[in-house]
Design an enzyme around this catalytic site. Structure first.
Site, PDB file in Angstrom:
ATOM      1  NE  ARG A 163      86.048 -46.244  34.779  1.00 44.94           N
ATOM      2  CZ  ARG A 163      85.846 -45.905  33.423  1.00 44.94           C
ATOM      3  NH1 ARG A 163      86.367 -46.023  32.507  1.00 44.94           N
ATOM      4  NH2 ARG A 163      84.874 -44.747  33.552  1.00 44.94           N
ATOM      5  CE  LYS A 182     107.528 -54.957  18.101  1.00 43.60           C
ATOM      6  NZ  LYS A 182     107.785 -54.339  17.171  1.00 43.60           N
ATOM      7  CE  LYS A 220     111.543 -61.077  16.200  1.00 43.81           C
ATOM      8  NZ  LYS A 220     110.648 -60.025  16.889  1.00 43.81           N
ATOM      9  CD  GLU A 248     113.913 -61.146  12.766  1.00 39.89           C
ATOM     10  OE1 GLU A 248     115.342 -60.520  12.642  1.00 39.89           O
ATOM     11  OE2 GLU A 248     113.246 -61.127  13.545  1.00 39.89           O
ATOM     12  CG  ASP A 276     112.559 -57.646  10.805  1.00 37.77           C
ATOM     13  OD1 ASP A 276     111.547 -57.287  11.077  1.00 37.77           O
ATOM     14  OD2 ASP A 276     113.559 -57.330  11.277  1.00 37.77           O
TER      15      ASP A 276
END
Length: 286
Positions: free
Chosen positions: A102, A137, A169, A202, A224
């Protein structure tokens, strides 16, 4: 990115934790009906199509569970596969094969899906100078596998985590009191700590691009959620001063257009957070 030593340690931690989670105090299904000395052979079967990923990870899992298991790999990482292909054979203790099954399948199914999506984006960028990047992410606990899969698919890795790059950011900039202040404080922080980290900033609009360019020491500017026209203007404005990266809801339909604006990189969280696992199975050979 992280060092090879850090990468290897992350992989070892994932394997030990996955086996702990799945096996616990024993695979009682196997222990109940399969003798300790029983030997078997199984094949890893593809029931889908795409780019296979995780073969080398599977080798590590099988070796961790039982160093005496023997593998015959027929298809290596990064290879295009289709329904009915056999990726590998594994032979040895039947209990060991089932204990590893698994963890191997869960990892390879997801890594193959990520490698497949990455390869699609890489193909869409063919002929441009732009490279596709992943993001942070990722699934908690298995980031190294997902970023490994991006590399298998032909993409590039962004920073691995919060510790291997300074990436200023929008929230960092707002909390710090502005772009210039955030950059100046970051450079002072690196000087004070002796850390050798790149600074990336950013930009939310062209005015912010202009301000970033007034500060030395920035190696890449993240554009962005810019539209095509502003991206072109930003690339022209930045020139060779530093590298450029586009991000923000860029998909299969738009990625080529952003690349043609001249950016060096395009980052996409979708490479790791929006994939459909490849269908793989491990089947005993009677």
């Amino acid at each position: 990115m992280i060092t090879q030593e850090q990468f290897d340690q992350e992989v070892k931690s994932i394997i030990s934790n996955a086996i702990r989670e799945d096996v616990g105090d024993g695979d009682h299904s196997s222990l109940a009906c399969i003798p300790d000395n029983a030997r078997g052979k199984a094949k890893l079967l593809v029931k889908d199509k795409g780019i296979i990923g995780g073969v080398n990870f599977a080798k590590k899992v099988f070796a961790y569970v039982d160093k005496n298991l023997k593998l015959e790999v027929l298809i290596e990482d990064g290879t295009e596969v289709t329904y009915g292909d056999i990726v590998m054979y594994v032979e040895g203790s039947s209990q060991s094969i089932l204990k590893a099954e698994r963890t191997v399948l869960n990892a390879m199914q997801r890594m193959s899906a990520i490698a497949t999506k990455t390869k699609m984006f890489v193909d869409l960028l063919e002929g441009t100078k732009t490279k596709i990047l992943d993001t942070r992410k990722t699934t908690p606990g298995i980031r190294v596998l997902e970023k490994w899969a991006v590399k298998i698919g032909g993409g590039e890795n962004h920073r691995f985590a919060l510790y291997d790059m300074i990436m200023l950011k929008d929230n960092h900039i707002d909390f710090a009191g502005g772009i210039t202040k955030a950059v100046e404080m970051s450079k002072q922080y690196l000087k004070d700590t002796g850390k050798d980290l790149q600074i990336m900033v950013e930009a939310r609009n062209l005015t912010e691009v202009e301000e970033i360019l007034q500060n030395d020491g920035v190696f890449r500017i993240l554009l962005d959620n810019f539209d095509y026209e502003d991206t072109k203007k930003a690339v022209k404005l930045i020139g060779d001063t530093c590298l450029t990266e586009s991000s923000g809801n860029i998909n299969e339909a738009t990625i080529r257009h952003y690349a043609e604006c001249g950016v060096n990189y395009i980052s996409s969280g979708a490479l790791t957070h929006s994939v459909h696992n490849m269908d793989l199975s491990l089947k005993a050979i009677k």
